[in-house]
Scaffold this active site. Structure first.
Site, PDB file in Angstrom:
ATOM      1  N   HIS A 168      -0.436 -10.124  -3.459  1.00  0.00           N
ATOM      2  CA  HIS A 168      -1.005  -9.794  -1.963  1.00  0.00           C
ATOM      3  C   HIS A 168      -2.383 -10.090  -1.958  1.00  0.00           C
ATOM      4  CE1 HIS A 168      -2.673  -5.861  -2.957  1.00  0.00           C
ATOM      5  NE2 HIS A 168      -1.545  -5.692  -3.876  1.00  0.00           N
ATOM      6  N   ASP A 182      -6.329  -6.019  -8.345  1.00  0.00           N
ATOM      7  CA  ASP A 182      -5.482  -5.627  -7.177  1.00  0.00           C
ATOM      8  C   ASP A 182      -5.694  -6.087  -6.003  1.00  0.00           C
ATOM      9  OD1 ASP A 182      -3.322  -4.273  -5.734  1.00  0.00           O
ATOM     10  OD2 ASP A 182      -4.213  -2.272  -6.108  1.00  0.00           O
ATOM     11  N   GLU A 197      -0.117  -5.235   1.596  1.00  0.00           N
ATOM     12  CA  GLU A 197       0.892  -4.545   0.691  1.00  0.00           C
ATOM     13  C   GLU A 197       0.481  -3.419   0.532  1.00  0.00           C
ATOM     14  OE1 GLU A 197       1.755  -2.611  -3.077  1.00  0.00           O
ATOM     15  OE2 GLU A 197      -0.104  -3.189  -2.548  1.00  0.00           O
ATOM     16  N   GLU A 198      -1.049  -3.040   0.632  1.00  0.00           N
ATOM     17  CA  GLU A 198      -1.610  -1.629   0.336  1.00  0.00           C
ATOM     18  C   GLU A 198      -1.200  -0.429   1.014  1.00  0.00           C
ATOM     19  OE1 GLU A 198      -2.656  -1.243  -2.369  1.00  0.00           O
ATOM     20  OE2 GLU A 198      -3.983  -3.021  -3.294  1.00  0.00           O
ATOM     21  N   ASP A 225       1.674  -7.995  -9.259  1.00  0.00           N
ATOM     22  CA  ASP A 225       0.698  -6.965  -8.804  1.00  0.00           C
ATOM     23  C   ASP A 225       0.544  -5.979  -9.805  1.00  0.00           C
ATOM     24  OD1 ASP A 225      -0.927  -5.713  -6.991  1.00  0.00           O
ATOM     25  OD2 ASP A 225       0.835  -4.926  -5.960  1.00  0.00           O
TER      26      ASP A 225
END
Lengths: 367, 367
Positions: A276, A288, A322-323, A350
């Protein structure tokens, strides 16, 4: 004759295995000598930096993703348009309480998506130290009303899988504000998801629920959480002062970035890898999920270097959001279902760029 | 009856296995929650810092080692006196050459134990770019005489074991000055043992040989080595200027630091773990070998926490002078042989504090 066939099959199979071993070794060698992954990661983290959905950084990351894929020999590069939440932290949050030693500042930050404490003002409330959502649910409303709920169940450092330790604590962060607000709390402060003892508050995703008041939500560093907890134990009633400046803005348009090498025999069957593009706003998103992004791009780069034309289509997807919403992932899945795309495999990487320790797969019975 | 005995043995064995599993799990839990290894490492690296044999840092490390072991419940703590080399780098080294663009500075450092280039002066010489000791050995003396030999065989980035890549290159650094001096070279400069491309020259051990001239030896960063190599290719004769300030002083007294828990049943049989206290002078020796030191100390700390009285004696040895002489290791081995000590196992942990990927043992037929 049967023996001959058997012999031939064995021979071909051994031959194919030897060929596979050679190909895999070449992949290793190229990854170790000609990989662009680290340089891509450097640009994504250092030149672009943090890139929360809706931010300028996220826009730059989309452009960057297209540009990097554009340098490869792919058959298609395209964007999938989505709308994403747009939340901004604003100025640095503040938290303090008084004890006999005077004013004690704490290291806190707003959780992602939280409302602020109001127009440049502190909110104040007595702290209630709890260890779980259940504990809050089981308290009488009268005890919770007007309070600031302090979720302080630590990640279990004895779990060698830190993902499992994270998973068994993160409900406090994600649903803490909802459960506390149902009982009339005015804010929540959550121990950071962190096995280390340090002074860094960790942001992360949280939720509100329709029909339940939205209240400000904060993370506090692990050292801060321990200090606060000691003081609650020592002084009983402790009034905490919290201030945040964050704000949600209208959704924005953003994109998943997709690149494909068409399969020579089965162009309609996909093997998908991805990471992501978005990250939280307080770091540079190297693990991340910069690592997942550049690893995925590198898959296509290595195929290019080896001049491999795969039989099935290979797709890299750089997911947006994504977060805090996973709207990119959801949209990708919806589009794939709508177009009836057959995916042989789809992997979003991820889990950070750590030493690989093996490969495992899990899922439900149905999956 | 035989069946009963068999049953009992099986039962006891399963029971013992279950007990072992429980003990091992407790070791994990304590290591994850009560380890002092990271704090010890912080003090060793940050408060003491670099600690090459003969330096003030090395003296402090010996005192620190005694103090840390002194806080544990051990039966004995003692020092083994040794003499160690005392070499100091002095001021920062310099290297440059001229080309049509002007003066080009290079990132170099003296190799550990090297002589200097002389009283505050540069030495100058034409560069000779080689890839191996053999290449030097096979050159006519006339070609080498008066030259600066540039050993530029890189570590193979395709080797997944970087120790193996290191091992196949380090002869250039260790023996390069000897082989070059035999042919009349005036200095050597060696590509740093590093798979990365960067600007940091890496020091390390090197040797001189009786009867062969000692000549100054340098390391150059990997980027610097590539740049130098390009220029040698482009300009042919390239005159390099080198300056170093290092000096060897008379040997000093230093010590191995040893702590022991006496075995309850076999006090004269030893299980030894250890790391080396000394480090090179250009870093803080966290991986090399602070990690090995604090891991080894932690073995005794964990046994203490669990209140385990081992049947065999457990010994931790903090070796001095691994980096440039290994006199601590040699002395320990001599003393152990002289005292006829039976070692069931001896492990010096010196591969850095990375993710463990397994456990393997190798050795010669005889071993």
């Amino acid at each position: 004759m049967r023996h001959l066939i058997f012999f031939l099959i064995s021979f071909l199979s051994i031959n194919a295995q030897a060929q596979d071993a050679k190909t895999i070794r070449t992949i290793y060698d190229l990854a170790l000598t000609q990989s662009e992954a680290y340089e891509n990661l450097r640009v994504l983290c250092k030149d672009i930096g943090h890139r929360l959905s809706g931010s300028e950084g996220a826009d730059s990351a989309v452009v960057w993703g297209q540009r990097v894929l554009g340098k490869l020999e792919l058959d298609t590069i395209y964007l999938q348009e989505i709308t994403v939440p747009h939340w901004e932290r604003g100025r640095k949050e503040k938290a303090y309480f008084y004890n006999e030693k005077g004013k004690n500042m704490l290291d806190v930050c707003a959780l992602g998506g939280s409302i602020s404490t109001g127009m440049n003002q502190f909110i104040k409330g007595d702290l209630l130290d709890v260890k779980s959502l259940d504990e809050v649910n089981n308290l009488p409303d009268s005890l919770v009303k007007g309070k600031i709920i302090f979720y302080n169940r630590p990640m279990d450092p004895k779990k060698i899988s830190t993902f499992s330790a994270y998973g068994s604590c993160v409900d406090q962060r994600y649903s803490g504000a909802i459960e506390a607000a149902k009982k009339g709390a005015i804010a929540v402060i959550v121990r950071s998801m962190n096995v280390r003892q340090d002074d860094f508050p960790h942001t992360g995703s949280m939720a509100y629920e329709d029909g339940v008041d939205s209240i400000p939500a904060f993370a506090i560093s692990t050292n801060g959480a321990d200090y606060l907890s000691e003081n609650v134990t020592k002084y009983g009633n402790l009034e905490l002062n919290l201030k945040s400046f964050c704000k949600s803005y209208p959704d924005k348009i953003s994109h998943n970035v997709i690149g494909e090498i068409k399969g020579s025999e089965f162009p309609d069957e996909y093997i998908t890898v991805g990471g992501h593009l978005d990250s939280w706003d307080m770091g540079e998103g190297a693990h991340d999920d910069g690592a997942g992004v550049v690893q995925s791009i590198e898959v296509l780069h290595l195929l290019n270097l080896m001049n491999i034309k795969p039989k099935h289509s290979i797709r890299v997807v750089l997911f947006m959001n994504e977060e805090n919403g996973n709207r990119g992932g959801k949209h990708y899945a919806e589009r794939a279902a709508a177009k009836n795309e057959k995916h042989l495999m789809a992997l979003e990487s991820d889990r950070g760029g750590f030493s690989p320790r093996g490969f495992s797969v899990n899922g439900t019975e149905k999956q």
